[in-house]
Design an enzyme around this catalytic site. Sequence first.
Site, short mmCIF file in Angstrom:
data_model
loop_
_atom_site.label_atom_id
_atom_site.label_comp_id
_atom_site.label_asym_id
_atom_site.label_seq_id
_atom_site.Cartn_x
_atom_site.Cartn_y
_atom_site.Cartn_z
N TYR A 1 -6.74 0.87 18.52
CA TYR A 1 -7.87 -0.01 18.89
C TYR A 1 -7.56 -1.49 18.62
O TYR A 1 -8.43 -2.34 18.80
CB TYR A 1 -9.19 0.45 18.25
N GLY B 1 0.82 -1.21 0.00
CA GLY B 1 0.00 0.00 0.00
C GLY B 1 0.85 1.25 0.00
O GLY B 1 0.43 2.30 0.50
N GLY C 1 -1.10 7.76 0.80
CA GLY C 1 -1.23 8.02 2.24
C GLY C 1 0.06 7.88 3.03
O GLY C 1 1.14 8.36 2.64
N LEU C 2 -0.06 7.23 4.18
CA LEU C 2 1.09 7.10 5.09
C LEU C 2 2.18 6.23 4.47
O LEU C 2 3.37 6.46 4.70
CB LEU C 2 0.63 6.49 6.42
N ARG D 1 -3.36 -2.69 -5.34
CA ARG D 1 -4.24 -3.17 -6.42
C ARG D 1 -4.24 -2.24 -7.63
O ARG D 1 -4.34 -2.68 -8.75
CB ARG D 1 -5.68 -3.32 -5.89
C1 HXC Z 1 -20.96 -1.56 4.92
C2 HXC Z 1 -19.61 -2.09 3.12
C3 HXC Z 1 -19.10 -0.77 3.08
C4 HXC Z 1 -19.61 0.16 4.04
C5 HXC Z 1 -18.15 -1.92 1.51
N1 HXC Z 1 -18.99 -2.75 2.13
N2 HXC Z 1 -18.20 -0.71 2.07
N3 HXC Z 1 -20.53 -2.48 4.03
N4 HXC Z 1 -20.53 -0.27 4.93
N5 HXC Z 1 -19.16 1.42 4.08
C6 HXC Z 1 -19.25 -4.14 1.79
C7 HXC Z 1 -19.84 -4.28 0.40
O1 HXC Z 1 -21.25 -4.06 0.43
C8 HXC Z 1 -19.48 -5.74 0.07
O2 HXC Z 1 -20.33 -6.66 0.71
C9 HXC Z 1 -18.12 -5.89 0.71
O3 HXC Z 1 -18.02 -4.87 1.73
C10 HXC Z 1 -17.00 -5.69 -0.28
O4 HXC Z 1 -17.16 -4.41 -0.85
P1 HXC Z 1 -16.42 -3.97 -2.20
O5 HXC Z 1 -16.76 -2.53 -2.45
O6 HXC Z 1 -16.70 -4.97 -3.28
O7 HXC Z 1 -14.88 -4.15 -1.79
P2 HXC Z 1 -13.60 -3.59 -2.49
O8 HXC Z 1 -13.90 -2.89 -3.79
O9 HXC Z 1 -12.61 -4.71 -2.49
O10 HXC Z 1 -13.09 -2.42 -1.47
C11 HXC Z 1 -12.52 -2.77 -0.24
C12 HXC Z 1 -12.93 -1.76 0.83
C13 HXC Z 1 -12.58 -0.31 0.40
C14 HXC Z 1 -12.19 -2.16 2.12
C15 HXC Z 1 -14.41 -1.89 1.05
O11 HXC Z 1 -12.94 0.60 1.43
C16 HXC Z 1 -11.13 -0.12 0.06
O12 HXC Z 1 -10.71 -0.41 -1.06
N6 HXC Z 1 -10.32 0.35 1.00
C17 HXC Z 1 -8.84 0.52 0.82
C18 HXC Z 1 -8.27 1.74 1.49
C19 HXC Z 1 -8.72 2.01 2.91
O13 HXC Z 1 -9.74 1.49 3.39
N7 HXC Z 1 -7.97 2.88 3.58
C20 HXC Z 1 -8.27 3.27 4.98
C21 HXC Z 1 -7.35 2.65 5.95
S1 HXC Z 1 -7.51 3.48 7.49
P3 HXC Z 1 -21.66 -7.30 0.00
O14 HXC Z 1 -22.08 -8.39 0.93
O15 HXC Z 1 -22.64 -6.17 -0.07
O16 HXC Z 1 -21.22 -7.79 -1.35
C22 HXC Z 1 -7.36 2.37 8.75
C23 HXC Z 1 -7.24 2.79 10.20
C24 HXC Z 1 -7.55 4.22 10.46
O17 HXC Z 1 -7.31 1.23 8.53
C25 HXC Z 1 -7.62 4.55 11.93
C26 HXC Z 1 -7.85 6.03 12.12
C27 HXC Z 1 -7.64 6.50 13.52
P1 NAP Z 2 -4.63 4.58 2.45
O1 NAP Z 2 -3.93 5.68 1.75
O2 NAP Z 2 -6.00 4.24 2.02
O3 NAP Z 2 -3.69 3.30 2.40
C1 NAP Z 2 -4.13 2.00 2.24
C2 NAP Z 2 -3.38 1.35 1.11
O4 NAP Z 2 -3.67 -0.04 1.10
C3 NAP Z 2 -3.74 1.91 -0.26
O5 NAP Z 2 -2.56 2.29 -0.94
C4 NAP Z 2 -4.39 0.73 -0.98
O6 NAP Z 2 -4.06 0.74 -2.37
C5 NAP Z 2 -3.77 -0.45 -0.26
N1 NAP Z 2 -4.61 -1.64 -0.34
C6 NAP Z 2 -5.89 -1.79 0.07
N2 NAP Z 2 -6.33 -3.02 -0.21
C7 NAP Z 2 -5.30 -3.69 -0.77
C8 NAP Z 2 -5.12 -5.01 -1.27
N3 NAP Z 2 -6.11 -5.91 -1.23
N4 NAP Z 2 -3.91 -5.35 -1.79
C9 NAP Z 2 -2.90 -4.44 -1.84
N5 NAP Z 2 -3.01 -3.19 -1.37
C10 NAP Z 2 -4.19 -2.81 -0.85
O7 NAP Z 2 -4.76 4.90 4.02
P2 NAP Z 2 -3.67 5.28 5.13
O8 NAP Z 2 -4.36 6.15 6.10
O9 NAP Z 2 -2.42 5.76 4.50
O10 NAP Z 2 -3.42 3.87 5.84
C11 NAP Z 2 -2.13 3.26 5.85
C12 NAP Z 2 -2.02 2.38 7.08
O11 NAP Z 2 -2.08 3.17 8.26
C13 NAP Z 2 -3.11 1.34 7.22
O12 NAP Z 2 -2.57 0.14 7.74
C14 NAP Z 2 -4.03 1.94 8.24
O13 NAP Z 2 -4.79 0.98 8.91
C15 NAP Z 2 -3.02 2.60 9.13
N6 NAP Z 2 -3.53 3.66 10.00
C16 NAP Z 2 -3.90 4.85 9.46
C17 NAP Z 2 -4.33 5.85 10.32
C18 NAP Z 2 -4.71 7.20 9.80
O14 NAP Z 2 -5.22 8.01 10.57
N7 NAP Z 2 -4.50 7.52 8.52
C19 NAP Z 2 -4.42 5.60 11.68
C20 NAP Z 2 -4.06 4.36 12.18
C21 NAP Z 2 -3.59 3.39 11.33
P3 NAP Z 2 -5.03 0.14 -3.51
O15 NAP Z 2 -6.37 0.72 -3.30
O16 NAP Z 2 -4.33 0.54 -4.78
O17 NAP Z 2 -5.00 -1.36 -3.34
#
Ligand code: HXC
Ligand code: NAP
Length: 291
Positions: free
Chosen positions: A156, A23, A27-28, A48
């Site tokens: 958490y 990833g 972001g980070l 991805r």
């Molecule tokens: C409920 C949801 C949902 C939502 C998706 N789903 N979003 N359900 N509420 N907001 C459900 C869908 O309906 C589907 O289930 C299943 O999840 C898969 O969804 P897809 O959209 O097909 O998945 P995909 O395209 O693979 O996307 C994955 C994702 C997406 C996790 C849902 O958010 C993503 O790509 N995220 C990557 C980056 C990311 O999340 N970064 C943040 C990290 S921050 P059904 O059953 O309906 O088919 C972090 C910590 C931060 O981790 C802490 C801060 C302090």
């Molecule tokens: P982010 O930019 O959304 O980073 C998440 C990365 O994961 C994206 O580059 C995404 O790229 C990649 N990713 C998601 N699904 C993947 C998959 N199936 N295979 C390969 N790569 C995948 O968010 P971020 O805030 O920088 O988060 C980075 C890390 O910090 C995460 O572990 C998060 O939990 C942690 N974190 C963040 C915070 C915060 O406040 N930002 C706080 C605590 C912890 P693609 O979509 O291209 O796959």
Amino acid sequence: MIKYTDPMFKANELAGKTIIVTGGGTGLGRSMVKYFMTIGAKVIICSRKDDVLQQSAKELREETGGEILAVQCDVRKPLEVDEVLRQAIEKFGEVNGLINNAAGNFISPTEKLSPKAFDVVVDIVLKGSYNFSLALGKYWIENKIKGTMMNIVTTYAWTGSGYVVPSACAKAGVLALTRSLAAEWSKYGIRANAIAPGPFPTEGAFSRLFPESVLNDIDPLQRIPAKRFGEHQELANLAGYLMSDYSAYMNGEVVTIDAAEWIYNAGEFTLMDKVPAESWDEIAKHVRGKK
Ligand code: HXC
Ligand code: NAP
């Protein structure tokens, strides 16, 4: 005078390190990669979205003059993980660092989640981390490489949290993975540590966890006694230290970087800081001398 937004290492402290950052195109992850490249590391990023990865790699190359390889990979797929390692070794000869940073997350009441929604987050975060840890661990042990692993978790991971339950379960698993591998692979010279960040603004996290519609009802800054979010360089500095040989005696550790956010909100009496300073003398009259 130094500032907390300054890079901590200045020269080539990560020279000789070749580090995979999952990833790492956004972001980070991207911020850590940029810093690592400026202090001499060679970096492999994977995720991805190939267009995002290649664009980031191009910009990072131009901005730092460092070496970077971008390989499309879904961390949930072991064969794609193996391919990242193969291409990295082919280009750089050796890989000696891994950061499990890729994640998926969103806020939702747990009762509204489908099984697939739970799976998608756990699979990216936990399965993705163990896929990469296993691939790199086997390679390091077989080739007698003293590799360094670092996992990005959250605070958490140990407190748990409502509304992000799949992520909490997965990050707790990654924390257990970190400590378990540190214990088991220390004998090979492999280290495994973790960073638990508080909120650091990124598009990926904030768009999914603090959307505008939620910010009408809550203010995440109020949870942080310092009343500011983290700066990316602060986290990159800590990550640079943990990936460098300066931290050689640190293993199995999780370092929190959240300006006391979680402890502030866990402490029974922390709310007392809402009591005006001038009230404490009066309060003391009622409290002192109670037998
Ligand atoms: C409920 C949801 C949902 C939502 C998706 N789903 N979003 N359900 N509420 N907001 C459900 C869908 O309906 C589907 O289930 C299943 O999840 C898969 O969804 P897809 O959209 O097909 O998945 P995909 O395209 O693979 O996307 C994955 C994702 C997406 C996790 C849902 O958010 C993503 O790509 N995220 C990557 C980056 C990311 O999340 N970064 C943040 C990290 S921050 P059904 O059953 O309906 O088919 C972090 C910590 C931060 O981790 C802490 C801060 C302090
Ligand atoms: P982010 O930019 O959304 O980073 C998440 C990365 O994961 C994206 O580059 C995404 O790229 C990649 N990713 C998601 N699904 C993947 C998959 N199936 N295979 C390969 N790569 C995948 O968010 P971020 O805030 O920088 O988060 C980075 C890390 O910090 C995460 O572990 C998060 O939990 C942690 N974190 C963040 C915070 C915060 O406040 N930002 C706080 C605590 C912890 P693609 O979509 O291209 O796959």
